[in-house]
Design a protein around this motif. Structure first.
Motif, PDB file in Angstrom:
ATOM      1  N   LEU A  56      37.736  42.339  34.010  1.00  0.00           N
ATOM      2  CA  LEU A  56      36.192  42.239  34.214  1.00  0.00           C
ATOM      3  C   LEU A  56      35.309  42.410  33.167  1.00  0.00           C
ATOM      4  O   LEU A  56      34.344  41.474  33.047  1.00  0.00           O
ATOM      5  CB  LEU A  56      36.138  43.039  35.521  1.00  0.00           C
ATOM      6  N   ARG A  57      35.586  43.046  32.143  1.00  0.00           N
ATOM      7  CA  ARG A  57      34.841  43.533  31.054  1.00  0.00           C
ATOM      8  C   ARG A  57      34.447  42.398  30.415  1.00  0.00           C
ATOM      9  O   ARG A  57      33.013  41.897  30.187  1.00  0.00           O
ATOM     10  CB  ARG A  57      35.367  44.449  30.106  1.00  0.00           C
ATOM     11  N   PRO A  58      35.110  41.436  29.892  1.00  0.00           N
ATOM     12  CA  PRO A  58      34.700  40.174  29.302  1.00  0.00           C
ATOM     13  C   PRO A  58      33.630  39.406  29.955  1.00  0.00           C
ATOM     14  O   PRO A  58      32.607  38.825  29.506  1.00  0.00           O
ATOM     15  CB  PRO A  58      35.966  39.171  28.836  1.00  0.00           C
ATOM     16  N   ILE A  59      33.996  39.416  31.409  1.00  0.00           N
ATOM     17  CA  ILE A  59      32.954  38.539  32.345  1.00  0.00           C
ATOM     18  C   ILE A  59      31.785  38.935  32.455  1.00  0.00           C
ATOM     19  O   ILE A  59      30.917  38.485  32.545  1.00  0.00           O
ATOM     20  CB  ILE A  59      33.876  38.070  33.779  1.00  0.00           C
ATOM     21  N   ARG A  60      31.642  40.473  32.505  1.00  0.00           N
ATOM     22  CA  ARG A  60      30.449  41.308  32.592  1.00  0.00           C
ATOM     23  C   ARG A  60      29.589  40.982  31.405  1.00  0.00           C
ATOM     24  O   ARG A  60      28.523  40.921  31.450  1.00  0.00           O
ATOM     25  CB  ARG A  60      30.825  42.566  32.751  1.00  0.00           C
ATOM     26  N   PHE A  66      22.110  41.387  36.805  1.00  0.00           N
ATOM     27  CA  PHE A  66      21.463  41.013  37.720  1.00  0.00           C
ATOM     28  C   PHE A  66      21.234  42.275  38.866  1.00  0.00           C
ATOM     29  O   PHE A  66      21.169  42.285  40.156  1.00  0.00           O
ATOM     30  CB  PHE A  66      22.656  40.397  38.869  1.00  0.00           C
ATOM     31  N   GLY A  67      20.773  43.188  37.887  1.00  0.00           N
ATOM     32  CA  GLY A  67      20.644  44.514  38.418  1.00  0.00           C
ATOM     33  C   GLY A  67      21.744  45.501  39.107  1.00  0.00           C
ATOM     34  O   GLY A  67      22.447  45.475  38.278  1.00  0.00           O
ATOM     35  N   GLY A  68      21.691  45.558  40.349  1.00  0.00           N
ATOM     36  CA  GLY A  68      22.763  46.514  40.838  1.00  0.00           C
ATOM     37  C   GLY A  68      23.951  45.383  41.550  1.00  0.00           C
ATOM     38  O   GLY A  68      25.016  45.865  41.832  1.00  0.00           O
ATOM     39  N   LEU A  69      23.787  44.143  41.427  1.00  0.00           N
ATOM     40  CA  LEU A  69      24.780  43.130  41.958  1.00  0.00           C
ATOM     41  C   LEU A  69      25.843  43.028  40.950  1.00  0.00           C
ATOM     42  O   LEU A  69      25.456  42.529  39.813  1.00  0.00           O
ATOM     43  CB  LEU A  69      24.162  41.872  42.488  1.00  0.00           C
TER      44      LEU A  69
END
Length: 100
Positions: A56-60, A66-69
């Motif tokens: 998930l880290r590379p995608i993030r 998007f704020g909290g989303l």
């Protein structure tokens, strides 16, 4: 060759379920439904974090804020579904033709 393709498909399916579990647990923790100080919840949460965070880290890092989303699990699940369909529909028939 069928066994290898089945194993890859099964691993992708399990990883998708782990991503869903991690997302649900993060929601339950955020809304206070489960206690984060419970030892069982902490162990499960730590396991799910350690197993899903490297993907998930590379995608993030590529997504805008998007704020909290956090939509990175959704994007990763879509990519994994695409990979599974690519393997099953395009790669598997070619590999199974060659294999005796």
């Amino acid at each position: 060759m069928r066994a290898v393709l089945w194993l890859i498909n099964t691993i992708i399916t399990i990883y998708i379920w782990l991503l869903i579990g991690q997302a649900i647990l993060s929601w339950l923790l955020a809304f206070g439904v489960v206690n984060r100080y419970n030892r069982t919840v902490a162990v499960i949460g730590d396991f799910l974090y350690r197993i899903t965070e490297p993907a998930l880290r590379p995608i993030r890092s590529m997504l805008p804020n998007f704020g909290g989303l956090d939509i990175s699990p959704v994007i990763l699940i879509l990519l994994l579904y695409f990979l599974r369909i690519l393997i099953n529909e395009d790669l598997a028939p070619v590999l199974l033709e060659i294999a005796p």
